[in-house]
Design a protein around this motif. Structure first.
Motif, PDB file in Angstrom:
ATOM      1  N   MET A 229       0.811  -1.275   0.070  1.00  0.00           N
ATOM      2  CA  MET A 229      -0.249  -0.039   0.054  1.00  0.00           C
ATOM      3  C   MET A 229       0.773   1.312  -0.123  1.00  0.00           C
ATOM      4  SD  MET A 229      -2.925  -1.498   2.840  1.00  0.00           S
ATOM      5  CE  MET A 229      -3.913   0.373   2.696  1.00  0.00           C
ATOM      6  N   LEU A 230       2.173   1.152  -0.157  1.00  0.00           N
ATOM      7  CA  LEU A 230       2.982   2.095   0.090  1.00  0.00           C
ATOM      8  C   LEU A 230       3.954   2.234  -1.349  1.00  0.00           C
ATOM      9  CD1 LEU A 230       4.297   1.572   3.858  1.00  0.00           C
ATOM     10  CD2 LEU A 230       2.561   3.251   2.982  1.00  0.00           C
ATOM     11  N   ASP A 231       4.302   3.415  -1.553  1.00  0.00           N
ATOM     12  CA  ASP A 231       5.076   3.545  -2.774  1.00  0.00           C
ATOM     13  C   ASP A 231       6.441   4.294  -2.250  1.00  0.00           C
ATOM     14  OD1 ASP A 231       5.829   3.786  -5.506  1.00  0.00           O
ATOM     15  OD2 ASP A 231       4.588   5.555  -5.771  1.00  0.00           O
ATOM     16  N   SER A 232       7.391   4.126  -3.390  1.00  0.00           N
ATOM     17  CA  SER A 232       8.630   4.570  -3.251  1.00  0.00           C
ATOM     18  C   SER A 232       9.727   3.703  -2.548  1.00  0.00           C
ATOM     19  CB  SER A 232       8.625   5.880  -2.592  1.00  0.00           C
ATOM     20  OG  SER A 232       8.597   5.968  -1.260  1.00  0.00           O
ATOM     21  N   PHE A 233       9.400   2.399  -2.582  1.00  0.00           N
ATOM     22  CA  PHE A 233      10.448   1.333  -2.028  1.00  0.00           C
ATOM     23  C   PHE A 233      10.867   0.411  -3.273  1.00  0.00           C
ATOM     24  CE2 PHE A 233       8.229   2.351   1.700  1.00  0.00           C
ATOM     25  CZ  PHE A 233       9.079   2.675   2.500  1.00  0.00           C
ATOM     26  N   SER A 234      12.069  -0.046  -3.158  1.00  0.00           N
ATOM     27  CA  SER A 234      12.506  -0.948  -4.203  1.00  0.00           C
ATOM     28  C   SER A 234      11.787  -2.399  -4.138  1.00  0.00           C
ATOM     29  CB  SER A 234      14.171  -1.021  -3.907  1.00  0.00           C
ATOM     30  OG  SER A 234      14.449  -1.852  -2.664  1.00  0.00           O
ATOM     31  N   MET A 235      12.167  -3.115  -5.024  1.00  0.00           N
ATOM     32  CA  MET A 235      11.572  -4.518  -5.310  1.00  0.00           C
ATOM     33  C   MET A 235      12.122  -5.220  -4.282  1.00  0.00           C
ATOM     34  SD  MET A 235       9.444  -6.102  -6.671  1.00  0.00           S
ATOM     35  CE  MET A 235       8.849  -5.118  -8.035  1.00  0.00           C
ATOM     36  N   PHE A 236      13.441  -5.033  -4.033  1.00  0.00           N
ATOM     37  CA  PHE A 236      14.237  -5.916  -3.256  1.00  0.00           C
ATOM     38  C   PHE A 236      13.552  -5.553  -1.568  1.00  0.00           C
ATOM     39  CE2 PHE A 236      17.500  -5.976  -6.283  1.00  0.00           C
ATOM     40  CZ  PHE A 236      17.656  -7.124  -6.496  1.00  0.00           C
ATOM     41  N   TYR A 238      10.585  -4.801  -0.953  1.00  0.00           N
ATOM     42  CA  TYR A 238       9.223  -5.565  -0.825  1.00  0.00           C
ATOM     43  C   TYR A 238       9.439  -7.058  -0.836  1.00  0.00           C
ATOM     44  CZ  TYR A 238       6.979  -1.215  -2.126  1.00  0.00           C
ATOM     45  OH  TYR A 238       6.637   0.091  -2.238  1.00  0.00           O
ATOM     46  N   LEU A 239      10.181  -7.682  -1.512  1.00  0.00           N
ATOM     47  CA  LEU A 239      10.455  -9.100  -1.227  1.00  0.00           C
ATOM     48  C   LEU A 239      10.853  -9.454   0.062  1.00  0.00           C
ATOM     49  CD1 LEU A 239      10.932 -11.936  -2.808  1.00  0.00           C
ATOM     50  CD2 LEU A 239      13.166 -11.145  -3.465  1.00  0.00           C
ATOM     51  N   VAL A 240      12.078  -8.882   0.677  1.00  0.00           N
ATOM     52  CA  VAL A 240      12.640  -9.218   1.876  1.00  0.00           C
ATOM     53  C   VAL A 240      11.546  -9.192   2.975  1.00  0.00           C
ATOM     54  CG1 VAL A 240      14.300  -8.717   3.520  1.00  0.00           C
ATOM     55  CG2 VAL A 240      14.994  -8.722   1.271  1.00  0.00           C
ATOM     56  N   ILE A 241      10.997  -7.919   3.101  1.00  0.00           N
ATOM     57  CA  ILE A 241      10.138  -7.598   4.218  1.00  0.00           C
ATOM     58  C   ILE A 241       8.816  -8.582   4.029  1.00  0.00           C
ATOM     59  CG2 ILE A 241       8.673  -5.784   3.111  1.00  0.00           C
ATOM     60  CD1 ILE A 241       9.112  -4.293   6.017  1.00  0.00           C
ATOM     61  N   SER A 242       8.333  -8.780   2.799  1.00  0.00           N
ATOM     62  CA  SER A 242       7.322  -9.744   2.478  1.00  0.00           C
ATOM     63  C   SER A 242       7.666 -11.172   3.030  1.00  0.00           C
ATOM     64  CB  SER A 242       6.821  -9.927   1.260  1.00  0.00           C
ATOM     65  OG  SER A 242       6.434  -8.611   0.718  1.00  0.00           O
ATOM     66  N   VAL A 243       8.793 -11.719   2.804  1.00  0.00           N
ATOM     67  CA  VAL A 243       9.297 -12.912   3.348  1.00  0.00           C
ATOM     68  C   VAL A 243       9.153 -12.983   5.020  1.00  0.00           C
ATOM     69  CG1 VAL A 243      11.017 -14.421   3.518  1.00  0.00           C
ATOM     70  CG2 VAL A 243      10.549 -13.727   1.782  1.00  0.00           C
ATOM     71  N   LEU A 244       9.720 -11.877   5.670  1.00  0.00           N
ATOM     72  CA  LEU A 244       9.631 -11.747   7.050  1.00  0.00           C
ATOM     73  C   LEU A 244       8.184 -11.588   7.448  1.00  0.00           C
ATOM     74  CD1 LEU A 244      11.295 -11.183   9.475  1.00  0.00           C
ATOM     75  CD2 LEU A 244      10.931  -8.715   9.064  1.00  0.00           C
ATOM     76  N   ILE A 282      16.291  -3.815   7.789  1.00  0.00           N
ATOM     77  CA  ILE A 282      15.739  -3.951   6.397  1.00  0.00           C
ATOM     78  C   ILE A 282      15.438  -2.377   5.956  1.00  0.00           C
ATOM     79  CG2 ILE A 282      13.666  -4.529   4.933  1.00  0.00           C
ATOM     80  CD1 ILE A 282      13.204  -7.086   6.411  1.00  0.00           C
ATOM     81  N   TYR A 283      14.696  -1.629   6.715  1.00  0.00           N
ATOM     82  CA  TYR A 283      14.725  -0.179   6.387  1.00  0.00           C
ATOM     83  C   TYR A 283      16.104   0.533   6.307  1.00  0.00           C
ATOM     84  CZ  TYR A 283       9.617   0.699   6.520  1.00  0.00           C
ATOM     85  OH  TYR A 283       8.236   0.645   6.170  1.00  0.00           O
ATOM     86  N   LEU A 284      17.042   0.255   7.187  1.00  0.00           N
ATOM     87  CA  LEU A 284      18.356   0.890   7.129  1.00  0.00           C
ATOM     88  C   LEU A 284      18.953   0.364   5.894  1.00  0.00           C
ATOM     89  CD1 LEU A 284      19.768   0.818  10.806  1.00  0.00           C
ATOM     90  CD2 LEU A 284      19.320   3.027   9.262  1.00  0.00           C
ATOM     91  N   ILE A 285      18.736  -0.761   5.449  1.00  0.00           N
ATOM     92  CA  ILE A 285      19.602  -1.233   4.260  1.00  0.00           C
ATOM     93  C   ILE A 285      18.915  -0.817   2.640  1.00  0.00           C
ATOM     94  CG2 ILE A 285      20.060  -3.184   2.914  1.00  0.00           C
ATOM     95  CD1 ILE A 285      20.196  -5.088   5.611  1.00  0.00           C
TER      96      ILE A 285
END
Length: 287
Positions: A229-236, A238-244, A282-285
């Motif tokens: 629901m949030l914009d301006s993040f990279s595909m990586f 979304y992938l990493v945080i979705s797995v978490l 994850i946010y810091l990275i």
């Protein structure tokens, strides 16, 4: 001296203190990385944030102890607090809570008005709305307490950028708010007998374990869909945080079939700490 230090440890709920200050510091460093700013330019504000937020949270926890001295005497988990043992007078605890809260707020306002106001909102919500008004009356007191904690990363962000109308601090606020519900439910299930004796309106005591597990799954489920629901993040990202998120959601679903709900609640509690730390990393990275 050792006895006094132990009293302060129980009074300030050491791990609760850390858990409330840590998101503010992460919010600060995430903002620095996002705007590509030097830490040395903000080292003075960092010190004020660290000391001010620690004092403000410690003050609010002391006031929480003072306000709940009567119910703390009924619970096993709070038996070592100085309000129960009598090793510190209630008047001393009240004074400590007020003084630390005032000094903490002054330090935060020294950074800028936004940080000071956010700190005050968190303090007022926790001490007045949560502890005084809702905790003894309503099962949704957890939502109020979650709002108070969710302010902390936004406060850290505001040290660097006074405008908090940005997707990153907004998403951190939502994550912190949703995360605190399962985290608190895990504690409430583990200590349900204590809460039943105290009369505090915690969801597992009033509505039962199954309802609490269902709510847990709902809030973690919202965390699963939140990133999209949030914009301006990279595909990586979304992938990493979705797995978490999906991993933690599976932990929640296991609760429905778990034969030992308290054992499951311990797993949920530990996984909640791992989850939150992982989210900030994850946010810091990826920001």
């Amino acid at each position: 001296m050792l006895r006094y230090l132990l009293d302060l440890k129980h009074l300030f709920k050491r791990f609760v203190l850390i858990a409330n200050v840590m998101p503010a510091l992460f919010g600060f460093f995430i903002a620095l990385k996002y705007y590509e700013l030097s830490f040395m330019e903000y080292i003075g504000d960092f010190v004020l944030l660290t000391v001010g937020s620690n004092l403000l949270v410690a003050g609010s926890l002391a006031l929480n102890n003072w306000l709940e001295a009567d119910v703390d005497r009924l619970m096993e988990r709070t038996k070592d607090r100085p309000t129960v043992t009598g090793s510190m007078s209630l008047r001393s605890i009240l004074t400590i809570g007020i003084v630390l809260s005032i000094i903490g707020e002054i330090l935060l306002f020294t950074i800028n008005i936004e940080v000071g106001l956010l700190g005050f909102i968190g303090w007022y919500t926790y001490v007045v709305v949560y502890t005084v008004w809702t905790k003894r009356r309503f099962t949704w007191n957890t939502h109020v307490g979650s709002f108070s904690g969710a302010v902390t990363p936004v406060m850290g962000w505001a040290v660097v950028e006074t405008s908090t109308l940005h997707v990153i601090p907004f998403s951190l606020f939502l994550i912190m708010f949703l995360w605190q519900m399962p985290h608190t439910y895990a504690i409430a299930i583990r200590k349900s007998e204590d809460y039943a004796r105290s009369g505090l309106q915690m969801l597992p005591v009033i509505k039962g374990y199954q309802t609490t597990i269902r709510r847990t799954a709902i809030y973690i489920g919202l965390l699963v869909i939140l990133p999209f629901m949030l914009d301006s993040f990279s595909m990586f990202f979304y992938l990493v945080i979705s797995v978490l998120n999906i991993g933690w959601f599976i932990v929640a679903l296991i609760g429905f079939k778990a034969s030992d709900k308290k054992k499951w609640a311990r797993v949920l509690f530990v996984s909640s700490l791992i989850y939150l730390l992982s989210v900030f990393i994850i946010y810091l990275i990826f920001v």
